[in-house]
Write a protein that holds these residues in place. Structure first.
Motif, PDB file in Angstrom:
ATOM      1  N   PRO A 261      -7.450 -14.095  -2.385  1.00 26.77           N
ATOM      2  CA  PRO A 261      -6.030 -14.228  -1.660  1.00 26.77           C
ATOM      3  C   PRO A 261      -6.062 -15.721  -1.117  1.00 26.77           C
TER       4      PRO A 261
ATOM      5  N   CYS B 266      -5.717  -7.244  -5.214  1.00 21.34           N
ATOM      6  CA  CYS B 266      -6.835  -7.607  -4.460  1.00 21.34           C
ATOM      7  C   CYS B 266      -8.330  -7.658  -5.123  1.00 21.34           C
TER       8      CYS B 266
ATOM      9  N   CYS C 293      -4.946 -13.031   2.952  1.00 20.47           N
ATOM     10  CA  CYS C 293      -4.552 -11.653   2.631  1.00 20.47           C
ATOM     11  C   CYS C 293      -3.342 -11.653   1.659  1.00 20.47           C
ATOM     12  N   HIS C 294      -3.713 -10.923   0.799  1.00 19.87           N
ATOM     13  CA  HIS C 294      -2.806 -10.753  -0.324  1.00 19.87           C
ATOM     14  C   HIS C 294      -1.344 -10.097   0.358  1.00 19.87           C
TER      15      HIS C 294
ATOM     16  N   ALA D 115      -6.008  -1.457   3.103  1.00 21.21           N
ATOM     17  CA  ALA D 115      -4.821  -1.882   2.755  1.00 21.21           C
ATOM     18  C   ALA D 115      -4.707  -2.734   1.442  1.00 21.21           C
ATOM     19  N   ALA D 116      -5.698  -2.299   0.778  1.00 21.62           N
ATOM     20  CA  ALA D 116      -6.044  -3.088  -0.714  1.00 21.62           C
ATOM     21  C   ALA D 116      -4.931  -2.644  -1.526  1.00 21.62           C
TER      22      ALA D 116
ATOM     23  N   HIS E 202      -5.483  -9.989   9.537  1.00 24.23           N
ATOM     24  CA  HIS E 202      -6.252  -9.803   8.456  1.00 24.23           C
ATOM     25  C   HIS E 202      -6.606  -8.294   8.750  1.00 24.23           C
TER      26      HIS E 202
ATOM     27  N   CYS F  15     -10.508 -10.665  -3.516  1.00 24.79           N
ATOM     28  CA  CYS F  15     -10.660 -10.575  -2.132  1.00 24.79           C
ATOM     29  C   CYS F  15     -12.217 -10.205  -1.613  1.00 24.79           C
TER      30      CYS F  15
ATOM     31  N   TRP G 290     -12.145  -6.355  -0.371  1.00 25.91           N
ATOM     32  CA  TRP G 290     -11.265  -5.180  -0.825  1.00 25.91           C
ATOM     33  C   TRP G 290     -11.964  -3.776  -1.175  1.00 25.91           C
TER      34      TRP G 290
END
Ligand SMILES: Nc1ncnc2c1ncn2[C@@H]1O[C@H](COP(=O)(O)OP(=O)(O)O)[C@@H](O)[C@H]1O
Ligand code: SF4
Ligand code: SF4
Ligand SMILES: [Mg+2]
Lengths: 330, 723
Positions: free
Chosen positions: B331, B326, B344-345, B320-321, B273, B312, B315
């Motif tokens: 997610p 996100c 996590c997406h 990394a969004a 994550h 999320c 986000w």
């Protein structure tokens, strides 16, 4: 522990000496001295025949021709070594005798008031904190503010009316007429109680209300402390836990009430005493101040100050006994 | 008991599924109905504690860890309430129960509390009632659940105190909590929690309030006890070093949700994550001493649960969004090897790519080469000579024994321009008093504080009075520890930050406003916030304001007293980076005080170690950490939890956690009561060792420094065969 008490008692001596000096200054403040006041008073009554002998006797007794510090010493040593507080010229009697009549009742009332305040404010304070924002909490809060806001003599009048209307007792004074001069007996004692509760309630209301507020606030703080959660986490019952842990800490302010309730009534609230026709020292002090009866006023002030000091000592000792942090750390 | 675990001890070779689930939390929601609306403190956490294993729950503060733990025993106070979810407790005669379904404070839950599940809290001192002795509180717990007489309970209690390592248990039994140190109180709390032999121990940040050395001992104790009686542990912490040291399994929490589950090896070697990765990246480590790597701080801070972002929860801070995904959808959880899971997406969404892209390398400049800076040139900015500060203290109400505490004894130091001198030691060793004596916030009892003026002449600050002293107050400034209490709540930011200028007549009117704006920009606060009050700022932002207030007079020397101790790891990284940027930009010299060795190691060029008012070792940071010359320095280093589960410490020489009574310091070397190398042949208990040169620029005060070889921070790292 013993050392601590001894030390506190030793500190009492200079404290009281200082208080007596201040009191004496109060006595001396009005222009002239006792004699001029007395002569002025007597001549105002149309009796100008104060004999030279009488004058001489009084001058001797109070050392009025001596410097101020000698007068002070005469006054205080008479009190200390002979229990002689001087004469009241309003009442024309020794101050000591006047006090002996009134002080016991005043102290009895003070102690009863203190017990009343504790007995009522403790359960209500605990209840209000445990059930914060409940109907009961709001009700007590309302009556508490009422008790703080309404002047005592007004409560006195209302209670007298209630008592007369519903119980048929006239509550002025301490005894009903039939018992006033009777020897002590059970019925007389009962009659005394029937009269005593009214001044106790009146004088206790404000203190009770204040105590409830303090206890409630303290307890609410304590209830949020981590040790409460920790005690719950080890499986204690809620009620037992509350009494054993947070309530015990929150009780501290109870003991400080001793410091002010005891002396409070000695000098204060003459009006209620007047309304209720009670022979406490309050009206005595009021009369004395109005008439510049300075030996009487000074004595009442002195005793009241003494009680403040003693009350504070008792409350400090009680606190140390109750709270190990006070005992062991500070 | 007496034999601490070794690094290789029964490490978790077996996959986590092997042990039976003892506590299973399933989509737990705990909420607070407050006047400002509903606070979703725990928002759908699921996790499992397995029999005999340690689950660490980690996350920044405000992520709902404590509320989750309290929900297990229904200890959440109103207006908090468990609104949905289940907590299955698979233990006890009654068979599995759902503790959320039990009557609050009813008999059934009370039988579980303290009996089947013990709990230990963050503030050991406050968790014990000051009105009763520790013995009374301990026996109370025993009598509640066990059928014994009070006399037997007392005996059991004393045995427990012995077991948790309290010296003289009979005597301590009748002591009040405030008569014991924090570490001792935490041992008592552990004894209470263990008194009925629970199957699960929940420990909520049990070492956060303690010194490193004490923390190390408490962790050793818990590990030992666990091995001894086979109980499971749920250990809550925000410190990844602690996680690495004691966890078998890890659950990472963010904003009321569990975002990643795995074994400790999985979490540290292959974190999935982005939040877990960011937490690991923000740690200063005791490695790489020649290069100072800027810490990769996580942007911003944990939002309050009332401002929970949609989609999320992470986000708003995630590098990394995926836009449009996100911030919209929550997610789902994706499974990896051996029970490792993360929500996590990046792993579940078709646009995710199946991995988290590495963050852009070194966002904030490159690692600074420290070897050049260590030898700061020029005459020292500050020379402290034989500084001593003593306090007179009195005993209790009924006692009159007065004593003298030498908070600082005969300390000499030099700080060269542009360098950072780190000052470390356990709490109570005199660090703060030394810092304050230098800044003249307290008056030293004797000694000199020589400050070099711009023209090269030295001024003794300790001898200055009045106006002359005030002039130097603008040039030596202090940053305080507590960002919450050190700012006046009734002053605006402009007033707070500008106050030193106004008080010293350095600027007024619009010049002052301009300078404040400029300073705020430097510390990363928008100047538009100038008219706000401190309560509108978070802990990290307040610490920035503190820094701005300290630096606005353009000082030469800054004394930073535990500037990051009250902050969360990610915010801590931001502040540390800010301090080092400002040092480069403004040419500042720092005296950096901290009890956290990894922080000191990260920022310092040279380090001085204090013990009982004296400097016992001083030297360049890498030499001091790599080859310490004093056993106390080694003991401190041993105690630091290293965020690497493969380098669990072998603490053979654990130091007893009680500092000697500062009113009666031990004769000879003040450390001899705790030193494993103390030896009467060398005069340890009779002669005070002087601070002597042991190496270039490296001093130590130990009779045995020449014949001891201490290992420093190198720890054996054992990576198991790939499984
Ligand atoms: N009594 C309360 N009233 C309202 N909100 C609360 C209360 N207690 C905790 N919270 C909120 O719940 C959230 C989680 O808190 P907590 O479990 O203490 O986090 P952690 O232990 O991870 O630091 C926080 O945002 C906090 O503000
Ligand atoms: S779901 Fe998106 S925002 Fe959340 S952690 Fe993964 S990449 Fe970051
Ligand atoms: S002088 Fe002796 S007691 Fe002190 S640190 Fe050195 S070896 Fe230990
Ligand atoms: Mg917490």
């Amino acid at each position: 522990m013993l050392r601590y008490i001894t030390r506190r008692l030793l500190i009492l001596i200079p404290t009281l000496a200082a208080i007596s000096v201040v009191t004496f200054i109060v006595i001396q403040l009005p222009p002239g001295d006792y004699l001029t006041t007395r002569i002025a008073q007597l001549s105002a009554q149309g009796d100008g025949s104060l004999s030279a002998q009488e004058l001489e006797r009084l001058t001797q007794r109070y050392g009025l021709d001596q410097p101020v510090y000698v007068q002070y010493w005469t006054w205080i040593s008479n009190i200390l070594f002979h229990g002689d507080f001087g004469d009241s010229f309003v009442y024309g009697r020794p101050v000591g005798a006047l006090l002996a009549e009134r002080l016991p009742l005043t102290i009895l009332l003070s102690v009863l008031t203190l017990l009343f305040i504790w007995a009522v404010s403790f359960p209500i304070g605990v209840y209000s904190a445990m059930r914060q924002y409940s109907v009961g909490d709001y009700t007590f809060t309302f009556f508490g503010y009422l008790g703080l806001a309404v002047p005592n003599f007004l409560i006195a009048l209302v209670l007298m009316w209630v008592s007369l209307q519903y119980f048929g007792t006239s509550v002025g004074g301490l005894f009903s007429p039939e018992y006033r001069d009777a020897p002590w007996s059970m019925p007389k004692f009962g009659d005394l109680l029937a009269h005593l509760w009214i001044p106790v309630v009146i004088w206790g209301t404000a203190g009770t209300a204040a105590n409830i507020r303090v206890l409630r606030a303290n307890l609410l703080d304590e209830l949020r402390k981590p040790y409460v959660t920790a005690a719950r986490a080890r499986g204690m019952k809620r009620g037992l836990l509350t009494i054993k842990y947070p309530v015990r800490v929150a009780m501290n302010p109870f003991f400080s009430t001793i410091g002010w309730i005891l002396p409070g009534l000695i000098a204060a609230d003459a009006i209620t005493s007047q309304v209720l026709n009670l022979n406490t020292t309050g009206p005595l002090l009021l009369d004395a101040l109005l008439a510049q009866d300075m030996y009487l006023a000074g004595s009442v002030l002195l005793i009241s100050a003494l009680l403040v000091v003693i009350g504070t000592l008792i409350s400090d000792l009680a606190l140390a006994w109750l709270d190990p942090r006070v005992r062991l750390r500070y | 008991m007496q034999h601490p675990l070794t690094a290789t001890d029964e490490r978790t070779a077996e996959p986590p599924a092997a042990a039976a689930p003892l506590l299973e939390i399933d989509s737990l929601h705990t909420r607070f109905d407050t006047a400002d609306g509903e606070v979703r403190a725990v928002d759908g956490v699921s996790l499992t504690v397995r029999a005999g294993r340690t689950l660490c729950v980690v996350g920044e503060s405000g992520c709902g860890k404590s509320i989750m733990a309290r929900s297990v025993l229904q200890l959440v106070e109103p207006p908090g309430k468990i609104v949905s979810g289940s907590i299955r407790w698979n233990h006890g005669e009654s068979g599995p129960v759902d503790t959320t379904a039990l009557e609050p404070d009813g008999e059934q839950i009370r039988r579980i509390r303290g009996n089947e599940i013990g709990m230990v809290f963050q503030e050991p001192m406050a968790s014990l009632s000051p009105m009763y002795t520790i013995g009374a509180q301990l026996t109370e717990a025993i009598l509640l659940h066990r059928d014994v007489t009070p006399d037997e309970a007392r005996q059991i209690g004393i045995d427990l105190l012995t077991q948790v390592g309290i010296p003289q248990p009979e005597g301590r039994f009748d002591a009040y909590p405030f008569q014991l140190s924090g570490g001792m109180c935490q041992r008592v709390m552990i004894a209470i929690a263990l008194s009925c032999d629970p199957a699960l121990l929940i420990a909520d940040e049990p070492t956060t309030a303690l010194d490193v050395t004490t923390q190390a001992r408490i962790l050793d104790l818990l590990k030992d006890l666990q091995r001894h009686n086979g109980m499971a542990m749920m250990f809550i912490t925000h410190d990844l070093g602690v996680v690495a040291e004691i966890a078998d399994d890890v659950t990472v929490m963010y904003l009321g949700q569990a975002v990643e589950h795995g074994t400790v090896e999985q979490i540290f070697t292959t974190p999935k994550h982005p939040y877990t990765q960011a937490l690991l990246g923000s740690l200063p480590t005791l490695e790489d001493t020649t290069h100072r790597r800027p810490l990769t701080a996580i942007r911003g801070m944990v939002p309050h649960p009332q401002n929970r972002p949609t989609g999320c929860p992470f986000w708003t801070r995630c590098d990394a969004a995926i836009g449009g995904v996100c911030d919209v959808e929550e997610p789902p959880e994706s499974p990896f090897d051996n029970g490792h899971r993360a929500a996590c997406h990046r792993y579940s969404h078709p646009d995710g790519g199946g991995s988290v892209p590495l963050p852009a390398p070194a966002v904030r400049g490159h690692a600074t080469d420290r070897s050049g800076r260590g030898q700061a040139e020029g005459a020292p900015v500050l020379e402290v000579r034989n500084l001593t500060k003593q306090y007179t203290v009195s005993g209790g109400m009924f006692r009159r024994n007065k004593g003298t505490v030498h908070a600082v004894s005969d300390v000499s130091l030099t700080i060269r321009p542009g360098e950072t001198l780190g000052l470390v030691g356990e709490s109570g060793c005199g660090k703060t008093t030394l810092g304050r004596s230098i800044a003249r916030l307290v008056d030293a009892s004797s000694g000199e504080v020589l400050f070099r003026d711009r023209d090269g002449t030295q001024v003794d600050l300790a001898a200055l009075r009045g106006a002359a002293l005030r002039r130097y107050r603008t040039r030596v400034r202090v940053i305080f520890q507590d960002p919450f209490s050190s700012l006046n709540p009734r002053m605006t930011v402009e007033q707070i930050v500008g106050e030193p200028l106004r008080a010293n007549g350095m600027a007024r009117g619009s010049t002052l406003t301009d300078q404040v704006a400029e300073m705020l920009r430097k510390v990363g606060i928008q100047p538009e916030y100038m008219s706000r009050y401190p309560h509108a700022f978070s802990g990290g932002q307040r610490q920035r304001l503190n820094i701005a207030r300290a630096l606005i007079t353009e000082p030469e020397l800054v004394i930073a007293d535990e500037p990051v101790s009250a902050l969360d790891v990610s915010v801590r990284a931001q502040i540390l980076n800010l301090l080092s940027d400002l040092q480069d930009e403004l040419g500042l010299t720092y005296l950096f005080i901290s009890h956290d060795l990894s922080v000191v190691e990260h920022v310092s060029d040279r380090v001085a170690v204090m013990y009982m008012g004296r400097i016992i070792e001083e030297g360049p940071a890498d030499a001091l950490f790599g080859a310490p010359q004093h056993p106390y320095t080694q003991a401190l280093l041993d105690a630091v939890p290293i965020p690497d589960p493969f380098a669990r410490p072998e603490r053979s020489s654990t130091v007893p956690d009680e500092l000697p009574d500062p009113m009666n310091p031990p004769a000879g070397c003040s450390f001899h009561t705790r030193c494993t190398f103390a030896d009467s042949d060398h005069g340890c208990s009779t002669t005070l060792p002087a601070l002597t040169r042991v190496d270039e620029d490296h001093d130590a005060a130990c009779h045995r420094s020449s014949d001891l070889t201490l290992q420093g921070i190198t720890r054996t790292r054992e990576i198991p065969e790939a499984s």
